[in-house]
Enzyme design. Structure first.
Site, PDB file in Angstrom:
ATOM      1  N   CYS A  74       0.866  -1.175   0.000  1.00 59.06           N
ATOM      2  CA  CYS A  74       0.000   0.000   0.000  1.00 59.06           C
ATOM      3  C   CYS A  74       0.906   1.230   0.000  1.00 59.06           C
ATOM      4  O   CYS A  74       1.658   1.437   0.953  1.00 59.06           O
ATOM      5  CB  CYS A  74      -0.903  -0.014   1.227  1.00 59.06           C
ATOM      6  N   HIS A  76       0.188   4.678  -0.217  1.00 57.38           N
ATOM      7  CA  HIS A  76      -0.126   5.788   0.707  1.00 57.38           C
ATOM      8  C   HIS A  76       0.127   5.312   2.132  1.00 57.38           C
ATOM      9  O   HIS A  76       0.583   6.081   2.989  1.00 57.38           O
ATOM     10  CB  HIS A  76      -1.583   6.270   0.524  1.00 57.38           C
ATOM     11  N   ASP A 210     -10.075   5.508  -3.147  1.00 56.86           N
ATOM     12  CA  ASP A 210      -8.834   6.043  -2.573  1.00 56.86           C
ATOM     13  C   ASP A 210      -8.836   7.559  -2.697  1.00 56.86           C
ATOM     14  O   ASP A 210      -8.967   8.101  -3.790  1.00 56.86           O
ATOM     15  CB  ASP A 210      -7.639   5.436  -3.326  1.00 56.86           C
ATOM     16  N   CYS A 214      -3.160   6.911  -4.919  1.00 60.93           N
ATOM     17  CA  CYS A 214      -2.907   5.473  -4.794  1.00 60.93           C
ATOM     18  C   CYS A 214      -1.468   5.151  -5.235  1.00 60.93           C
ATOM     19  O   CYS A 214      -1.158   5.184  -6.427  1.00 60.93           O
ATOM     20  CB  CYS A 214      -3.904   4.652  -5.608  1.00 60.93           C
ATOM     21  N   GLY A 215      -0.637   4.808  -4.258  1.00 59.98           N
ATOM     22  CA  GLY A 215       0.779   4.544  -4.561  1.00 59.98           C
ATOM     23  C   GLY A 215       0.966   3.332  -5.451  1.00 59.98           C
ATOM     24  O   GLY A 215       1.757   3.360  -6.408  1.00 59.98           O
TER      25      GLY A 215
END
Ligand code: PYC
Length: 286
Positions: A74, A76, A210, A214-215
């Site tokens: 994940c 973020h 999100d 979104c990373g």
């Protein structure tokens, strides 16, 4: 369950709740919804359980989870973890290796407290996939994404309900098209701010969207740009979210795909102790 210290932060508007100590990985599933969902939290929160790392060179190991289950990685959330470790005085600016179920991520805490994550190997698995009336790409950026731009919807906050419903329908169609691994849908569009390169709306596995760009979704987008030769290695891509927050991305090429780097900033918002009273009918969450 004993009272549990949690540190809340947000990264580009998307919340992360870190459990620094006091819970084992074996007990996570039992308490997962109690920790992040109502009445102690809400469906949007991504949890991050810190556990002792396998390797002495790592600063921590982290397992991310949400209202639907566990996440491989994940982006973020990783930025939130680094901001939280700094808040707790456990790390200082520099490079820190963090183990995740998807692989080890090198996170740089900059002196100005922005965080760059050198993510796991990312790649485009398929291009031009037709599903539910749209055509898009399947890509991995630490989680699996279907990305498409021909959805016909404006990426505005006013459209969030419509975007959510459309993304849920697209996700079912992508599964029927033979890609059951895809649990995130990323709708692409032009940026609102001309300083940025693109805007997205990302549907997460549990049906929430999100708030950040979104990373892992930005990493999947970089993998598609790299595969289409639309962005050179090292060049900056500024990805805008549906609420206008921004991550900066770039990538390095490898034989098997790309290694994306995603930069953003997280802010600690609360340090709290959660209680799980044995008489509480919602001890395990709603
Ligand atoms: O930033 O990678 C991310 C992410 C995944 C789900 C929510 N945020």
């Amino acid at each position: 369950m004993q009272p549990l210290l949690v540190i809340d932060s947000h990264t580009g508007g998307e919340p992360t709740r870190v459990i620094p100590d006091g819970l084992s990985l074996a007990d996570l599933e039992k308490w997962r919804r109690a920790i992040i969902c109502e009445p102690r939290g809400h469906e949007v929160i991504v949890g991050a359980l810190l556990t002792p790392p396998k390797h002495a060179t790592s600063a921590a190991a982290v397992t991310f989870f949400n209202n639907a289950g566990l996440l491989g990685m994940c982006g973020h959330g990783m930025i939130g973890v680094i901001a939280t470790l700094h808040h707790l005085g456990r790390i200082q600016p520099g490079v820190h290796e963090i183990e995740t179920p998807a692989g080890t991520v090198a996170a740089t805490l900059h002196p100005d407290l922005r965080v760059s994550i050198r993510n796991v190997l990312s790649w485009r698995k398929a291009a031009g996939v037709k599903a539910g009336g749209v055509t898009g790409d399947i890509a991995y950026g630490g989680n699996w994404f279907f990305l498409c731009a021909d959805h016909g919807l404006a990426l505005t906050k006013a459209n969030i309900r419509e975007l959510t419903e459309a993304s849920l329908a697209i996700r079912s169609a992508v599964h029927e098209a033979g890609f059951p691994e895809v649990d995130h849908i990323e709708l692409l569009g032009p940026p609102e701010n001309a300083e940025n390169h693109g805007r997205n709306f990302v549907l997460c596995p549990g049906g929430e969207y999100d708030r950040s760009p979104c990373g892992t979704g930005t990493s999947a987008k970089l993998a598609c740009l790299a595969a289409d030769k639309k962005l050179a290695p090292g060049a900056i891509w500024r990805q805008e979210s549906i609420i206008g927050s921004v991550f900066e991305g770039s990538y390095e090429n490898t034989e098997d795909g790309i290694i994306p780097t995603v930069t953003g900033r997280a802010f600690v918002t609360a340090e709290s102790t959660l209680h799980f009273h044995q008489d509480d009918p919602f001890q395990k969450g709603l």
